[in-house]
Scaffold this motif. Sequence first.
Motif, short mmCIF file in Angstrom:
data_model
loop_
_atom_site.label_atom_id
_atom_site.label_comp_id
_atom_site.label_asym_id
_atom_site.label_seq_id
_atom_site.Cartn_x
_atom_site.Cartn_y
_atom_site.Cartn_z
N PRO A 137 -15.93 -22.25 29.33
CA PRO A 137 -15.76 -21.34 30.47
C PRO A 137 -14.68 -21.88 31.39
N VAL A 138 -13.43 -21.79 30.94
CA VAL A 138 -12.33 -22.52 31.57
C VAL A 138 -12.13 -22.12 33.03
N ASP A 139 -12.13 -20.82 33.32
CA ASP A 139 -11.88 -20.38 34.69
C ASP A 139 -12.94 -20.93 35.64
N ALA A 140 -14.20 -20.83 35.26
CA ALA A 140 -15.27 -21.35 36.12
C ALA A 140 -15.18 -22.86 36.25
N LEU A 141 -14.86 -23.54 35.14
CA LEU A 141 -14.75 -24.99 35.15
C LEU A 141 -13.64 -25.43 36.10
N HIS A 142 -12.48 -24.79 36.00
CA HIS A 142 -11.36 -25.15 36.87
C HIS A 142 -11.67 -24.81 38.33
N SER A 143 -12.33 -23.69 38.58
CA SER A 143 -12.68 -23.32 39.95
C SER A 143 -13.68 -24.31 40.54
N ALA A 144 -14.61 -24.78 39.71
CA ALA A 144 -15.58 -25.76 40.18
C ALA A 144 -14.89 -27.07 40.56
N VAL A 145 -13.91 -27.49 39.77
CA VAL A 145 -13.16 -28.70 40.10
C VAL A 145 -12.45 -28.53 41.44
N ALA A 146 -11.98 -27.32 41.72
CA ALA A 146 -11.29 -27.04 42.97
C ALA A 146 -12.23 -26.96 44.16
N GLY A 147 -13.54 -27.05 43.93
CA GLY A 147 -14.50 -27.08 45.03
C GLY A 147 -15.34 -25.84 45.21
N PRO A 178 -16.47 -38.29 44.58
CA PRO A 178 -17.71 -37.54 44.85
C PRO A 178 -17.55 -36.08 44.42
N THR A 179 -18.47 -35.63 43.59
CA THR A 179 -18.31 -34.36 42.86
C THR A 179 -19.63 -33.60 42.88
N ASP A 180 -19.54 -32.27 42.86
CA ASP A 180 -20.73 -31.46 42.73
C ASP A 180 -21.49 -31.90 41.48
N PRO A 181 -22.75 -32.33 41.61
CA PRO A 181 -23.46 -32.88 40.45
C PRO A 181 -23.67 -31.85 39.34
N ARG A 182 -23.70 -30.57 39.70
CA ARG A 182 -23.85 -29.55 38.66
C ARG A 182 -22.61 -29.50 37.77
N LEU A 183 -21.45 -29.73 38.36
CA LEU A 183 -20.22 -29.80 37.56
C LEU A 183 -20.23 -31.01 36.64
N VAL A 184 -20.68 -32.16 37.16
CA VAL A 184 -20.72 -33.38 36.35
C VAL A 184 -21.65 -33.19 35.15
N ARG A 185 -22.84 -32.67 35.41
CA ARG A 185 -23.78 -32.48 34.30
C ARG A 185 -23.27 -31.42 33.34
N ALA A 186 -22.68 -30.35 33.89
CA ALA A 186 -22.15 -29.29 33.03
C ALA A 186 -21.10 -29.83 32.07
N ALA A 187 -20.21 -30.66 32.56
CA ALA A 187 -19.17 -31.21 31.69
C ALA A 187 -19.78 -31.98 30.53
N GLY A 188 -20.83 -32.77 30.81
CA GLY A 188 -21.48 -33.52 29.74
C GLY A 188 -22.20 -32.63 28.75
N LEU A 189 -22.88 -31.62 29.25
CA LEU A 189 -23.59 -30.71 28.34
C LEU A 189 -22.61 -29.89 27.50
N LEU A 190 -21.50 -29.45 28.09
CA LEU A 190 -20.50 -28.71 27.33
C LEU A 190 -19.87 -29.59 26.25
N SER A 235 -22.24 -23.89 40.07
CA SER A 235 -23.56 -23.42 39.67
C SER A 235 -23.48 -22.59 38.40
N ALA A 236 -22.46 -21.73 38.31
CA ALA A 236 -22.32 -20.85 37.14
C ALA A 236 -21.99 -21.66 35.88
N VAL A 237 -21.09 -22.61 36.00
CA VAL A 237 -20.71 -23.38 34.81
C VAL A 237 -21.87 -24.27 34.37
N HIS A 238 -22.68 -24.72 35.32
CA HIS A 238 -23.86 -25.51 34.97
C HIS A 238 -24.87 -24.65 34.21
N ALA A 239 -25.10 -23.44 34.69
CA ALA A 239 -26.02 -22.54 33.99
C ALA A 239 -25.52 -22.23 32.59
N ASP A 240 -24.21 -22.03 32.46
CA ASP A 240 -23.62 -21.77 31.15
C ASP A 240 -23.80 -22.97 30.23
#
Length: 460
Positions: free
Chosen positions: A95-105, A65-77, A111-116
Amino acid sequence: MTAAAHTRSPSVVESIGVVERLGVVIHDVGGPGDADPRVLLGLALRRNPRRAQLLVSQVLGKHVPTDPRLVRAAGLLLGARVTDVLDGRALRPLPVDALHSAVAGDRDAASAVHADAVDSSGTAHDVAVLGFAETATALGHCVAEALGADYLHSTRRPVDGVATAGGFTEEHSHATDHLLLPTDPAFLTALRPLVLVDDELSTGRTAFNTIAALHRAAPRDRYVLAALVDSRPPDSRLVDDVAALGARLDVVSLARARIELPADLTGRADAVRAAIDARPGPADPAHPCPDVPRVLLTDLGWPNPTPAGGRHGFGPADHERLAGALPGLAAALAGAAGLRPGARTLVLGTEELMAVPLRLAQELADVGHDVVFSTTTRSPAVVTDDPGYALTSGITFPAHDDPADGPGPRYAYNVGAHGRACWDHVLVVVDPPADTPALDAGLLAALAGRTHALTVVVTP
């Protein structure tokens, strides 16, 4: 078959040391601007004689179970990187730092990586995008959305009235046969570049099987293979093998990994499975499932004639209609299901049905709901509550959509142990063929002891 839970107590597995005993090591071999595969992947153990290890994506929304914004962001990136390859540009840094931070919860980072990622989506390309069932169906949707392209995903469910246009075999999978069922045969025969999307590349055999089968029917000049993580071995001949067919293949990913496997992995895996299975966890007590309310998306403003997924094709106009309707659709769903502000909510897709649940979950998260997204699966795996292990709990239940290959068990992972109401609300999203009495007796009954509220959401 009745629904059952499988989980293990920490006291049992602390003496097992599952990850250490398996000896599988993930190495980062990516370049500057790539994500770290050790962040994007966890490790688990399959119940599958074809392959012992299961690399569990932290950004896919399948097993975790994952933040859906992170899931969609990964696909769009990933789609943005495919755009770079098609246009002949260097891959843009992630946006590696934001991506890794999002994985960490970090939900702000998600939200930021999804907007990016939304900002990174490019202009339309005349390509076709093919996603692999079951894990990459939503991922392929996101890649196609980023490209403004036509989309189709493979399926394991034949449909009356739709002719099979092709198929291929996934050699290492638990369920190996894939069907291609486009309502428009030109999807596979038009001589335009084809982008194939999978969650992880290990050997590349499935991709080559697919390309070879499609190339025999309709030869084309170019293919692109896109995955969240590329873990092919250094001696992979995938690109050369496609060149031998007379076509160019580019491979693009968010991260690149080298997977170090011990020579005695099979023996290690057998020993670990035996040790865990010798100490079975508590099973769910048998009990009837209370009546679970249904919410029909067709009653909430579904944008007809948009299909509910890419099993038969999904075009740019469908993406536009769905995107325009989603804010109102998600708001209406929240009201109809009675979602409370701050309630911890799991939106659970079912097998191949991932894209619509993902987008609903993402819209709910965007307006402030505490939402994570996951999906049921056909893949059997070992579950144990180990701090370094990717699958800490799970449920088993019967298939509920009358599949063509016969009845069998299905699974949902990391949904919590029975008797622990770790969710305030679970929304189970199904299409009409999967909304059967077996759903109530199986999956819903298994979830009932893990949530305070349960709602079934039915797509068109």
